[in-house]
Design a protein around this motif. Sequence first.
Motif, PDB file in Angstrom:
ATOM      1  N   ILE A   4      49.219  24.569  69.094  1.00 21.19           N
ATOM      2  CA  ILE A   4      50.033  23.485  69.857  1.00 21.19           C
ATOM      3  C   ILE A   4      50.624  22.750  68.336  1.00 21.19           C
ATOM      4  O   ILE A   4      51.820  22.318  68.096  1.00 21.19           O
ATOM      5  N   SER A   5      49.171  22.980  67.846  1.00 20.30           N
ATOM      6  CA  SER A   5      50.209  22.014  65.647  1.00 20.30           C
ATOM      7  C   SER A   5      51.153  22.654  65.349  1.00 20.30           C
ATOM      8  O   SER A   5      51.838  21.740  64.571  1.00 20.30           O
ATOM      9  N   ARG A   6      51.129  23.483  65.614  1.00 18.52           N
ATOM     10  CA  ARG A   6      52.735  24.478  64.514  1.00 18.52           C
ATOM     11  C   ARG A   6      53.510  24.328  65.531  1.00 18.52           C
ATOM     12  O   ARG A   6      54.617  24.299  64.892  1.00 18.52           O
ATOM     13  N   ALA A   7      53.618  23.889  66.734  1.00 15.19           N
ATOM     14  CA  ALA A   7      55.096  23.722  67.821  1.00 15.19           C
ATOM     15  C   ALA A   7      55.438  21.885  67.333  1.00 15.19           C
ATOM     16  O   ALA A   7      56.472  22.238  67.124  1.00 15.19           O
ATOM     17  N   VAL A   8      53.912  20.948  67.775  1.00 20.01           N
ATOM     18  CA  VAL A   8      54.576  20.111  66.870  1.00 20.01           C
ATOM     19  C   VAL A   8      55.333  19.788  65.579  1.00 20.01           C
ATOM     20  O   VAL A   8      56.240  19.444  65.167  1.00 20.01           O
ATOM     21  N   LEU A   9      54.426  20.780  64.332  1.00 21.64           N
ATOM     22  CA  LEU A   9      55.051  20.948  63.115  1.00 21.64           C
ATOM     23  C   LEU A   9      56.206  21.319  62.951  1.00 21.64           C
ATOM     24  O   LEU A   9      57.515  20.997  62.578  1.00 21.64           O
ATOM     25  N   GLY A  10      56.887  22.687  63.703  1.00 19.71           N
ATOM     26  CA  GLY A  10      58.150  22.658  64.520  1.00 19.71           C
ATOM     27  C   GLY A  10      58.786  21.869  64.504  1.00 19.71           C
ATOM     28  O   GLY A  10      60.150  21.993  63.989  1.00 19.71           O
ATOM     29  N   ILE A  11      58.796  20.773  65.793  1.00 17.72           N
ATOM     30  CA  ILE A  11      59.822  19.587  66.295  1.00 17.72           C
ATOM     31  C   ILE A  11      59.637  18.776  64.393  1.00 17.72           C
ATOM     32  O   ILE A  11      60.826  17.917  64.515  1.00 17.72           O
TER      33      ILE A  11
ATOM     34  N   ILE B  30      59.768  19.463  61.373  1.00 19.71           N
ATOM     35  CA  ILE B  30      60.628  19.836  60.418  1.00 19.71           C
ATOM     36  C   ILE B  30      62.317  20.002  60.403  1.00 19.71           C
ATOM     37  O   ILE B  30      63.442  19.635  60.306  1.00 19.71           O
ATOM     38  N   GLY B  31      62.129  20.109  62.268  1.00 16.26           N
ATOM     39  CA  GLY B  31      63.693  20.206  63.382  1.00 16.26           C
ATOM     40  C   GLY B  31      64.118  19.168  63.009  1.00 16.26           C
ATOM     41  O   GLY B  31      65.775  18.640  62.417  1.00 16.26           O
ATOM     42  N   MET B  32      63.778  17.843  62.751  1.00 18.05           N
ATOM     43  CA  MET B  32      63.399  15.970  62.956  1.00 18.05           C
ATOM     44  C   MET B  32      64.021  16.262  61.012  1.00 18.05           C
ATOM     45  O   MET B  32      65.165  15.194  60.635  1.00 18.05           O
ATOM     46  N   MET B  33      63.094  16.646  60.412  1.00 19.56           N
ATOM     47  CA  MET B  33      63.756  16.499  59.039  1.00 19.56           C
ATOM     48  C   MET B  33      64.963  17.532  58.701  1.00 19.56           C
ATOM     49  O   MET B  33      65.755  16.641  58.266  1.00 19.56           O
ATOM     50  N   LEU B  34      65.458  18.253  58.662  1.00 20.34           N
ATOM     51  CA  LEU B  34      66.551  19.230  58.986  1.00 20.34           C
ATOM     52  C   LEU B  34      67.395  18.043  59.688  1.00 20.34           C
ATOM     53  O   LEU B  34      68.719  18.361  58.363  1.00 20.34           O
ATOM     54  N   THR B  35      67.756  17.650  60.249  1.00 20.85           N
ATOM     55  CA  THR B  35      68.947  17.357  61.037  1.00 20.85           C
ATOM     56  C   THR B  35      69.190  16.029  60.601  1.00 20.85           C
ATOM     57  O   THR B  35      70.506  15.354  60.316  1.00 20.85           O
ATOM     58  N   ALA B  36      68.075  15.380  59.941  1.00 21.56           N
ATOM     59  CA  ALA B  36      68.360  14.033  59.324  1.00 21.56           C
ATOM     60  C   ALA B  36      69.105  14.151  58.150  1.00 21.56           C
ATOM     61  O   ALA B  36      69.736  13.578  57.637  1.00 21.56           O
ATOM     62  N   LEU B  37      68.307  15.540  57.147  1.00 21.27           N
ATOM     63  CA  LEU B  37      68.301  15.393  55.499  1.00 21.27           C
ATOM     64  C   LEU B  37      70.107  15.834  55.477  1.00 21.27           C
ATOM     65  O   LEU B  37      71.129  15.938  54.576  1.00 21.27           O
ATOM     66  N   THR B  38      70.343  16.779  56.886  1.00 22.28           N
ATOM     67  CA  THR B  38      71.735  17.481  56.398  1.00 22.28           C
ATOM     68  C   THR B  38      72.797  16.295  57.135  1.00 22.28           C
ATOM     69  O   THR B  38      73.539  16.067  56.453  1.00 22.28           O
ATOM     70  N   THR B  39      72.548  15.825  57.576  1.00 21.20           N
ATOM     71  CA  THR B  39      73.062  14.621  58.941  1.00 21.20           C
ATOM     72  C   THR B  39      73.470  13.420  57.071  1.00 21.20           C
ATOM     73  O   THR B  39      74.325  13.128  56.973  1.00 21.20           O
ATOM     74  N   LEU B  40      72.426  13.327  57.139  1.00 23.08           N
ATOM     75  CA  LEU B  40      72.225  12.561  55.243  1.00 23.08           C
ATOM     76  C   LEU B  40      73.107  12.411  54.411  1.00 23.08           C
ATOM     77  O   LEU B  40      74.331  11.753  53.633  1.00 23.08           O
TER      78      LEU B  40
ATOM     79  N   ALA C  38      53.269  16.207  51.528  1.00 22.76           N
ATOM     80  CA  ALA C  38      54.583  16.250  51.673  1.00 22.76           C
ATOM     81  C   ALA C  38      54.109  14.442  51.566  1.00 22.76           C
ATOM     82  O   ALA C  38      55.309  13.358  51.950  1.00 22.76           O
ATOM     83  N   LEU C  39      52.738  14.118  51.176  1.00 22.15           N
ATOM     84  CA  LEU C  39      52.547  12.602  50.926  1.00 22.15           C
ATOM     85  C   LEU C  39      53.646  12.457  49.557  1.00 22.15           C
ATOM     86  O   LEU C  39      54.070  10.921  49.935  1.00 22.15           O
ATOM     87  N   ALA C  40      53.775  12.745  49.146  1.00 23.87           N
ATOM     88  CA  ALA C  40      54.110  12.363  47.979  1.00 23.87           C
ATOM     89  C   ALA C  40      55.630  12.403  47.952  1.00 23.87           C
ATOM     90  O   ALA C  40      56.381  11.763  46.578  1.00 23.87           O
ATOM     91  N   VAL C  41      56.621  12.668  48.527  1.00 27.63           N
ATOM     92  CA  VAL C  41      57.432  12.310  49.086  1.00 27.63           C
ATOM     93  C   VAL C  41      57.585  11.640  49.724  1.00 27.63           C
ATOM     94  O   VAL C  41      59.641  10.366  49.370  1.00 27.63           O
ATOM     95  N   ILE C  42      57.331  10.942  50.605  1.00 27.84           N
ATOM     96  CA  ILE C  42      57.440   9.925  50.973  1.00 27.84           C
ATOM     97  C   ILE C  42      57.920   8.329  50.292  1.00 27.84           C
ATOM     98  O   ILE C  42      58.519   7.610  50.934  1.00 27.84           O
ATOM     99  N   PRO C  43      57.394   8.073  49.391  1.00 23.75           N
ATOM    100  CA  PRO C  43      57.046   6.579  48.594  1.00 23.75           C
ATOM    101  C   PRO C  43      58.983   7.062  47.337  1.00 23.75           C
ATOM    102  O   PRO C  43      59.853   5.885  47.782  1.00 23.75           O
ATOM    103  N   LEU C  44      59.232   8.475  47.951  1.00 26.83           N
ATOM    104  CA  LEU C  44      61.120   8.645  47.338  1.00 26.83           C
ATOM    105  C   LEU C  44      62.120   8.055  48.049  1.00 26.83           C
ATOM    106  O   LEU C  44      62.124   7.524  48.086  1.00 26.83           O
ATOM    107  N   VAL C  45      61.576   8.792  49.236  1.00 25.89           N
ATOM    108  CA  VAL C  45      62.172   8.869  50.538  1.00 25.89           C
ATOM    109  C   VAL C  45      62.537   6.990  51.121  1.00 25.89           C
ATOM    110  O   VAL C  45      63.394   6.668  51.425  1.00 25.89           O
TER     111      VAL C  45
ATOM    112  N   LEU D 202      55.542  12.143  58.391  1.00 23.00           N
ATOM    113  CA  LEU D 202      53.667  11.605  58.706  1.00 23.00           C
ATOM    114  C   LEU D 202      53.858  13.028  59.827  1.00 23.00           C
ATOM    115  O   LEU D 202      52.443  13.189  59.388  1.00 23.00           O
ATOM    116  N   VAL D 203      54.613  13.329  61.117  1.00 18.62           N
ATOM    117  CA  VAL D 203      54.343  14.118  61.645  1.00 18.62           C
ATOM    118  C   VAL D 203      54.219  15.801  60.664  1.00 18.62           C
ATOM    119  O   VAL D 203      52.861  16.685  60.982  1.00 18.62           O
TER     120      VAL D 203
END
Length: 317
Positions: A27-34, A36-46, A96-103, A7-8
């Motif tokens: 600033i919005s691009r910095a938030v985007l980086g955060i 992406i970092g959250m997603m990559l960390t969560a997915l690799t950990t999973l 990315a909105l289409a991915v949320i129900p799949l997740v 969502l972020v």
Amino acid sequence: MLIAALLVYVASGTAALWLGDLTAILISRAVLGIAIGMMLTALTTLIGDYYQGAERNRMAGAQHAVMVTGVAVGTILAGFLAETDWRLPFFMYFAALAVIPLVWFAIAEPARGAAPPPVGLLAPGARFSFVPVALLYLLVWLSTISTFIVPSQLAFLLIEIGVPEAGTAGIAIAVFNVFAAATAVAFRRFRDRFDNRQLLAGAYLGLGAGVLMAASAPMGGAGAWQAMAGMVVAGLGFGVLIPTFNAWILALAPLHLRGRLVGGVMMSQFLGFFCSPFWSQPLADALSMTGAYAVTGAVQMTAGAAFLAAAFVWRRK
């Protein structure tokens, strides 16, 4: 966490569509980086939680293959859209909105108690050493600094050799990512046959050879084709590099620290992206962009040779 990150990602990625101030967009691009970092960390950990052994290696390669394929397709599509209006590429983040129900329906929190008994460094009562992890973080950071010269500076290299068309640079970057995806898909087979030192030796030698090919490209159309061939070779190396890092940290990390240590790898990567211009631009100012590529390729080849020697020495022990 993964749904929140998505969502972020959508909100920050599309923010430029309605923001009119450059500072706010940055600033919005910095938030985007955060995000992406959250997603990559969560997915690799999973991946580490869901899979073990050869299957984990296969998924580490598949993850990287999907990522670089997405970058290749996104780069080309964004280029075409930007020719019409510079804001149009930002609509791509809505996908990315289409991915949320799949997740929501397909990804469940793994049962922590189902993990196999730990061995080696992770045995009960064993004291975990962070030294190998810190060295891996340093290696990831340095590798990303040198590798990011390809997508961030290739257009300037092509301009130097008389190929100013932005589309050519976009295609070359896409070629780099497509061939990275090709080797990433086969990562499990590489991992079954070679250890980390051998894999990194091959990755750095491939990256270095490809970057040097681009650095030595002649002027004009022939130079564009040689640079493109260099991106093929460099991409083959890059397709092994990131999955090796991810598989390595998943093998090192104890279960209770897995998410935190994987996050450290992602942090090292993004810090490398940030620091890369501080490496390439001074070299370009002093030597030209061709010189910056030549130095970077030589450093990568040296790293490859060092890991190859280390692998040889280790095998003889």
